[in-house]
Write a protein that holds these residues in place. Sequence first.
Motif, PDB file in Angstrom:
ATOM      1  N   ARG A  72      34.561  25.527  41.482  1.00 46.68           N
ATOM      2  CA  ARG A  72      35.723  25.254  42.336  1.00 46.68           C
ATOM      3  C   ARG A  72      37.031  25.619  41.631  1.00 46.68           C
ATOM      4  O   ARG A  72      38.100  25.125  41.979  1.00 46.68           O
ATOM      5  CB  ARG A  72      35.736  23.768  42.710  1.00 46.68           C
ATOM      6  CG  ARG A  72      34.455  23.270  43.342  1.00 46.68           C
ATOM      7  CD  ARG A  72      34.334  23.693  44.782  1.00 46.68           C
ATOM      8  NE  ARG A  72      34.859  22.672  45.658  1.00 46.68           N
ATOM      9  CZ  ARG A  72      35.041  22.819  46.959  1.00 46.68           C
ATOM     10  NH1 ARG A  72      34.755  23.963  47.524  1.00 46.68           N
ATOM     11  NH2 ARG A  72      35.519  21.839  47.698  1.00 46.68           N
ATOM     12  N   GLU A  73      36.936  26.497  40.663  1.00 47.76           N
ATOM     13  CA  GLU A  73      38.082  26.817  39.808  1.00 47.76           C
ATOM     14  C   GLU A  73      39.306  27.273  40.593  1.00 47.76           C
ATOM     15  O   GLU A  73      40.445  26.926  40.260  1.00 47.76           O
ATOM     16  CB  GLU A  73      37.679  27.889  38.798  1.00 47.76           C
ATOM     17  CG  GLU A  73      38.773  28.270  37.817  1.00 47.76           C
ATOM     18  CD  GLU A  73      38.317  29.330  36.834  1.00 47.76           C
ATOM     19  OE1 GLU A  73      39.072  29.612  35.890  1.00 47.76           O
ATOM     20  OE2 GLU A  73      37.205  29.880  37.017  1.00 47.76           O
ATOM     21  N   LYS A  74      39.106  28.079  41.618  1.00 49.54           N
ATOM     22  CA  LYS A  74      40.232  28.648  42.360  1.00 49.54           C
ATOM     23  C   LYS A  74      41.079  27.590  43.052  1.00 49.54           C
ATOM     24  O   LYS A  74      42.216  27.857  43.438  1.00 49.54           O
ATOM     25  CB  LYS A  74      39.724  29.656  43.390  1.00 49.54           C
ATOM     26  CG  LYS A  74      39.097  30.907  42.779  1.00 49.54           C
ATOM     27  CD  LYS A  74      40.097  31.651  41.903  1.00 49.54           C
ATOM     28  CE  LYS A  74      39.491  32.918  41.325  1.00 49.54           C
ATOM     29  NZ  LYS A  74      40.447  33.620  40.412  1.00 49.54           N
ATOM     30  N   GLU A  96      42.915  25.912  39.221  1.00 48.30           N
ATOM     31  CA  GLU A  96      42.731  26.543  37.918  1.00 48.30           C
ATOM     32  C   GLU A  96      43.902  26.333  36.963  1.00 48.30           C
ATOM     33  O   GLU A  96      43.740  26.473  35.744  1.00 48.30           O
ATOM     34  CB  GLU A  96      42.439  28.028  38.074  1.00 48.30           C
ATOM     35  CG  GLU A  96      43.507  28.830  38.776  1.00 48.30           C
ATOM     36  CD  GLU A  96      43.058  30.273  39.003  1.00 48.30           C
ATOM     37  OE1 GLU A  96      42.361  30.811  38.125  1.00 48.30           O
ATOM     38  OE2 GLU A  96      43.378  30.835  40.053  1.00 48.30           O
ATOM     39  N   SER A  97      45.091  25.999  37.472  1.00 53.05           N
ATOM     40  CA  SER A  97      46.236  25.751  36.586  1.00 53.05           C
ATOM     41  C   SER A  97      46.271  24.317  36.074  1.00 53.05           C
ATOM     42  O   SER A  97      47.123  23.967  35.253  1.00 53.05           O
ATOM     43  CB  SER A  97      47.547  26.051  37.323  1.00 53.05           C
ATOM     44  OG  SER A  97      47.746  25.118  38.384  1.00 53.05           O
ATOM     45  N   HIS A 145      48.269  22.260  41.939  1.00 55.49           N
ATOM     46  CA  HIS A 145      48.021  23.704  41.807  1.00 55.49           C
ATOM     47  C   HIS A 145      48.748  24.463  42.916  1.00 55.49           C
ATOM     48  O   HIS A 145      49.288  25.560  42.677  1.00 55.49           O
ATOM     49  CB  HIS A 145      46.525  23.987  41.850  1.00 55.49           C
ATOM     50  CG  HIS A 145      46.183  25.425  41.632  1.00 55.49           C
ATOM     51  ND1 HIS A 145      46.619  26.151  40.547  1.00 55.49           N
ATOM     52  CD2 HIS A 145      45.440  26.301  42.383  1.00 55.49           C
ATOM     53  CE1 HIS A 145      46.170  27.393  40.626  1.00 55.49           C
ATOM     54  NE2 HIS A 145      45.462  27.508  41.729  1.00 55.49           N
ATOM     55  N   SER A 181      52.665  33.116  43.935  1.00 55.44           N
ATOM     56  CA  SER A 181      51.338  33.735  43.868  1.00 55.44           C
ATOM     57  C   SER A 181      50.575  33.440  45.156  1.00 55.44           C
ATOM     58  O   SER A 181      50.756  32.377  45.757  1.00 55.44           O
ATOM     59  CB  SER A 181      50.559  33.180  42.670  1.00 55.44           C
ATOM     60  OG  SER A 181      51.207  33.487  41.456  1.00 55.44           O
ATOM     61  N   SER A 215      45.026  30.701  48.528  1.00 54.03           N
ATOM     62  CA  SER A 215      43.789  30.808  49.296  1.00 54.03           C
ATOM     63  C   SER A 215      43.747  29.743  50.384  1.00 54.03           C
ATOM     64  O   SER A 215      44.196  28.611  50.187  1.00 54.03           O
ATOM     65  CB  SER A 215      42.589  30.644  48.359  1.00 54.03           C
ATOM     66  OG  SER A 215      41.399  30.448  49.087  1.00 54.03           O
ATOM     67  N   GLN A 229      41.277  28.178  51.138  1.00 60.69           N
ATOM     68  CA  GLN A 229      40.409  27.111  50.634  1.00 60.69           C
ATOM     69  C   GLN A 229      41.227  25.917  50.118  1.00 60.69           C
ATOM     70  O   GLN A 229      40.771  24.770  50.196  1.00 60.69           O
ATOM     71  CB  GLN A 229      39.511  27.645  49.530  1.00 60.69           C
ATOM     72  CG  GLN A 229      38.489  28.653  50.009  1.00 60.69           C
ATOM     73  CD  GLN A 229      37.641  29.187  48.868  1.00 60.69           C
ATOM     74  OE1 GLN A 229      37.783  28.764  47.725  1.00 60.69           O
ATOM     75  NE2 GLN A 229      36.753  30.113  49.174  1.00 60.69           N
TER      76      GLN A 229
END
Length: 199
Positions: A12-14, A17-18, A54, A63, A66, A68
């Motif tokens: 589930r990194e996306k 991820e920060s 995030h 940026s 997504s 998601q």
Amino acid sequence: WYKPCDLYTVFREKLFESQANFLDLEHSNLKNVGDFAGFLKLNGEPSADQVAHHLLYLTKKRSPVSDQIYEYLEKYPPDSSLLIDLQSQPCLYVSTESGEARFFHPNEVFWETHPFGKFRFRLGKGFGRFQGFLNNLGVKSKPDPNDAIHVLCEISEKYGSGNLLIDDEIQNIIHSCWNFLASALINEEVSPDVLLEGL
């Protein structure tokens, strides 16, 4: 080096991820050692607050976001203080009719039609998947007189301060705003004092 309890798997990194540290293994490799990862008690799912943080990070970095992320926050709403932070940021990543991807503030989009041209955006049916989350951010069904006032002020700031030429498209938006406010005055949806103060 990290303790296993301080690491997350990359599935589930996306989404965040920060906001966390992840086990440095590719997805395919991690599947092969899934039982071992469970034995180590690696974290898998993020919290709603991590995902919201995030989203704020991506917004500030401009940026791409997504869908998601919005889907997750629809299912798991973040803390109310984070909702307030998101309300003040252009955290909605939207592809416009021209194909351009832009960030909008929650108060710059509506579920229904509006007369403000490129200064505002109508959300498409696809955003209905996130309606609960977006409503929590303050997204309105349709504009009110304050929205028309804000658009006129934005146009004045952008074109007036630089003495820029106003083309036909902007003139039409200005006329639409004034027609919207005239109708609101007639229907007593806004007072003359509020209108004069806002402008």
